[in-house]
Design a protein around this motif. Structure first.
Motif, mmCIF file in Angstrom:
data_model
loop_
_atom_site.group_PDB
_atom_site.id
_atom_site.type_symbol
_atom_site.label_atom_id
_atom_site.label_comp_id
_atom_site.label_asym_id
_atom_site.label_seq_id
_atom_site.Cartn_x
_atom_site.Cartn_y
_atom_site.Cartn_z
ATOM 1 N N THR A 282 0.838 -1.209 0.000
ATOM 2 C CA THR A 282 0.000 0.000 0.000
ATOM 3 C C THR A 282 0.870 1.255 0.000
ATOM 4 N N LEU A 283 2.179 1.068 -0.115
ATOM 5 C CA LEU A 283 3.074 2.235 -0.115
ATOM 6 C C LEU A 283 3.063 2.895 -1.496
ATOM 7 N N GLY A 284 2.936 2.075 -2.527
ATOM 8 C CA GLY A 284 2.829 2.583 -3.892
ATOM 9 C C GLY A 284 1.371 2.585 -4.324
ATOM 10 N N HIS A 285 1.141 2.473 -5.630
ATOM 11 C CA HIS A 285 -0.238 2.537 -6.142
ATOM 12 C C HIS A 285 -0.922 1.170 -6.147
ATOM 13 N N LEU A 286 -0.134 0.126 -6.432
ATOM 14 C CA LEU A 286 -0.686 -1.230 -6.493
ATOM 15 C C LEU A 286 0.343 -2.182 -5.869
ATOM 16 N N GLY A 287 -0.118 -3.136 -5.084
ATOM 17 C CA GLY A 287 0.807 -4.104 -4.479
ATOM 18 C C GLY A 287 0.412 -5.512 -4.867
ATOM 19 N N CYS A 288 1.412 -6.330 -5.230
ATOM 20 C CA CYS A 288 1.132 -7.688 -5.714
ATOM 21 C C CYS A 288 1.789 -8.723 -4.815
ATOM 22 N N PHE A 289 1.030 -9.746 -4.451
ATOM 23 C CA PHE A 289 1.540 -10.839 -3.615
ATOM 24 C C PHE A 289 1.473 -12.158 -4.386
ATOM 25 N N SER A 290 2.271 -13.110 -3.934
ATOM 26 C CA SER A 290 2.223 -14.467 -4.512
ATOM 27 C C SER A 290 1.938 -15.469 -3.403
ATOM 28 N N PHE A 291 1.093 -16.463 -3.723
ATOM 29 C CA PHE A 291 0.814 -17.550 -2.778
ATOM 30 C C PHE A 291 1.252 -18.888 -3.370
ATOM 31 N N GLN A 292 2.221 -18.808 -4.278
ATOM 32 C CA GLN A 292 2.786 -20.028 -4.873
ATOM 33 C C GLN A 292 3.377 -20.882 -3.736
ATOM 34 N N ALA A 293 3.591 -22.158 -4.023
ATOM 35 C CA ALA A 293 3.870 -23.121 -2.948
ATOM 36 C C ALA A 293 5.017 -22.746 -2.020
ATOM 37 N N SER A 294 6.018 -22.018 -2.510
ATOM 38 C CA SER A 294 7.173 -21.724 -1.651
ATOM 39 C C SER A 294 6.950 -20.517 -0.741
ATOM 40 N N LYS A 295 5.859 -19.779 -0.958
ATOM 41 C CA LYS A 295 5.704 -18.501 -0.265
ATOM 42 C C LYS A 295 5.213 -18.674 1.183
ATOM 43 N N ASN A 296 5.275 -17.582 1.950
ATOM 44 C CA ASN A 296 4.991 -17.670 3.395
ATOM 45 C C ASN A 296 3.538 -17.992 3.703
ATOM 46 N N ILE A 297 2.654 -17.629 2.779
ATOM 47 C CA ILE A 297 1.251 -18.090 2.804
ATOM 48 C C ILE A 297 1.077 -18.791 1.472
ATOM 49 N N SER A 298 0.602 -20.026 1.485
ATOM 50 C CA SER A 298 0.531 -20.738 0.212
ATOM 51 C C SER A 298 -0.854 -21.279 -0.081
ATOM 52 N N THR A 299 -1.249 -21.141 -1.350
ATOM 53 C CA THR A 299 -2.480 -21.793 -1.817
ATOM 54 C C THR A 299 -2.119 -22.739 -2.972
ATOM 55 N N GLY A 300 -0.876 -23.168 -3.021
ATOM 56 C CA GLY A 300 -0.374 -23.991 -4.128
ATOM 57 C C GLY A 300 0.104 -23.079 -5.236
ATOM 58 N N GLU A 301 -0.833 -22.463 -5.902
ATOM 59 C CA GLU A 301 -0.599 -21.339 -6.812
ATOM 60 C C GLU A 301 -1.585 -20.263 -6.387
ATOM 61 N N GLY A 302 -1.246 -19.027 -6.641
ATOM 62 C CA GLY A 302 -2.192 -17.968 -6.300
ATOM 63 C C GLY A 302 -1.493 -16.647 -6.092
ATOM 64 N N GLY A 303 -2.277 -15.594 -6.067
ATOM 65 C CA GLY A 303 -1.711 -14.267 -5.841
ATOM 66 C C GLY A 303 -2.801 -13.298 -5.438
ATOM 67 N N ALA A 304 -2.394 -12.083 -5.144
ATOM 68 C CA ALA A 304 -3.370 -11.063 -4.763
ATOM 69 C C ALA A 304 -2.841 -9.687 -5.132
ATOM 70 N N ILE A 305 -3.784 -8.762 -5.296
ATOM 71 C CA ILE A 305 -3.447 -7.353 -5.541
ATOM 72 C C ILE A 305 -4.146 -6.543 -4.455
ATOM 73 N N VAL A 306 -3.428 -5.567 -3.903
ATOM 74 C CA VAL A 306 -4.079 -4.618 -2.994
ATOM 75 C C VAL A 306 -3.854 -3.205 -3.526
#
Ligand SMILES: Cc1ncc(COP(=O)(O)O)c(C=O)c1O
Length: 408
Positions: free
Chosen positions: A179-203
């Motif tokens: 939220t520091l910039g205009h758009l923030g992107c996250f990944s929930f791919q298997a190696s990430k700290n929160i995982s959905t197998g594959e996945g991502g989010a935008i805030v």
């Protein structure tokens, strides 16, 4: 024992089973207009609301990967042919391929050798009248130097997309990354700290950008319009209900994990501190929450008998340290950037050979030759094991130092 990642238990299994039993396997089953709308909320809608709330963002949107989150962010921002977007070459490909995909030009600026993140002086030097945006990576979960990057963005009227794939839950001066910039992107791919197998989010806190992202992720529809009316050039990037159900379960275990990672990271960094020729990624006083996706350090070959990155990797692994070798080369050396597909090549406004990029990005080159990562799952090991890793590094250096001295 170092836990295998992703960590899960009956909570994730039950969550998926429950999602299957609903018979509503995609979010549209909860959202279809024309009479079938229900009072229930889809798992995807709940997951994205919690992500947005956790990051104090007005809007959240879950998608099917972190790469797609970046792609959508770039398109929602209206970046395209003729626009230049400055980013780091020390990252995963999607950080810069999302720029190529839109027909805009990726321009690589160097990283700072302390933070491993985009260096503002290099980014400033890369600006031209065509520069429209920065894609800033918070590498390893360590927030980038956003104060100076935001100053540059304000001066040049640039948009900032944060690639926060590594930095879920991180903050700078108590403001959430993403939220520091205009758009923030996250990944929930298997190696990430929160995982959905594959996945991502935008805030985002920007209503118009949020609306464009939402439309782009569901085939360019106007969410309030007719199902078969497509306004924008979008994709089906929707997250499934099963992924979101797992995500909701993962989110519940996140605070305890984050606390443990933080505690063990500090412990490990303290034990590494006394080892000659091991230089950790800097911490930064303004960081109020570190993403702790990777614990990163580089070695000084002179303190390790001049050994190569490969030999150093073997030495550390043989000593029992679960290090990863990191990127072997900066992004601009990949064929997709040296020889981009015709549709992207014809609109490039900046083209350099790998050697020319290397001259502009010497720190990225250095990190690829000297950097190592430790995955966050290691930080979920027991405290005694973390202490042992510190001892192993000390012993490896003592043994190696003795061996290299005897070879002189
Ligand atoms: C820095 C960075 N950005 C973006 C991505 C892309 O995420 P995904 O694998 O979910 O597509 C990754 C994935 O590893 C990453 O490390």
């Amino acid at each position: 024992m170092i836990p295998t990642w992703p960590l899960f238990d009956d909570a994730e299994i039950e969550a998926v089973a429950a999602a299957v039993r609903t018979g509503k396997w995609w979010r549209g089953a909860y959202e279809l207009p024309e009479g079938s709308r229900t009072e229930e909320t889809s798992h995807a809608a709940r997951f994205e609301r919690l992500i947005a709330d956790m990051h104090h963002a007005r809007h959240g949107l879950v998608v099917n990967s972190g790469s797609m989150a970046l792609d959508i962010a770039v398109r929602a921002a209206g970046l395209g042919p003729g626009d230049e977007v400055i980013t780091t070459p020390y990252s995963y490909a999607a950080t810069a391929t999302c720029i190529l995909q839109s027909g805009a030009t990726p321009v690589f600026a160097d990283i700072n050798l302390d933070s491993w993140n985009l260096d503002v002086r290099s980014a400033r030097a890369a600006c031209t009248p065509r520069t429209r945006a920065l894609i800033v990576v918070h590498f390893g979960g360590r927030p980038a130097d956003m104060d100076s990057l935001l100053t540059l963005a304000r001066e040049r009227d640039l948009l900032i997309i944060e690639d926060a794939a590594h930095a879920f839950g991180a903050s700078l001066n108590h403001q959430s990354v993403g939220t520091l910039g205009h758009l923030g992107c996250f990944s929930f791919q298997a190696s990430k700290n929160i995982s959905t197998g594959e996945g991502g989010a935008i805030v985002t806190n920007d209503d118009a950008l949020a609306a464009r992202c939402r439309s782009l992720h569901t085939a360019g529809r106007d969410p309030a319009g007719d199902w078969y009316a497509h306004d924008l050039l979008g994709w089906n990037a929707r997250m499934t209900e099963f992924q979101a159900a797992i995500g909701l379960a993962q989110l519940r275990r996140f605070p305890a994990h984050a606390e443990q990672r933080e505690r063990n990271a500090r412990h490990l960094l303290a034990t590494f501190a006394g080892v000659q020729g091991v230089i950790p990624q800097s911490e930064g006083a303004e960081i109020t929450s570190h993403g702790r996706h990777l614990l990163c350090f580089r070695y000084d070959p002179d303190s390790w008998g001049g050994i190569s990155h490969k030999r150093m990797f073997i030495t550390l692994r043989t000593a029992g340290l679960p290090v990863l070798g990191g990127y072997g080369w900066p992004l601009y050396r990949n064929q997709v950037f040296t020889d981009p597909p015709a549709f992207a090549a014809q609109t490039l406004t900046v083209r350099h050979s790998p050697a020319e990029w290397a001259e502009l990005c010497p720190n990225a080159e250095t990190l690829c030759r000297t950097g190592f990562w430790i995955h966050h799952s290691v930080l979920l090991a027991a405290e005694e094991e973390i202490a042992e890793l510190g001892h192993l590094l000390h012993r490896a250096h003592a043994r190696f130092g003795a061996r290299s001295r005897s070879n002189l």
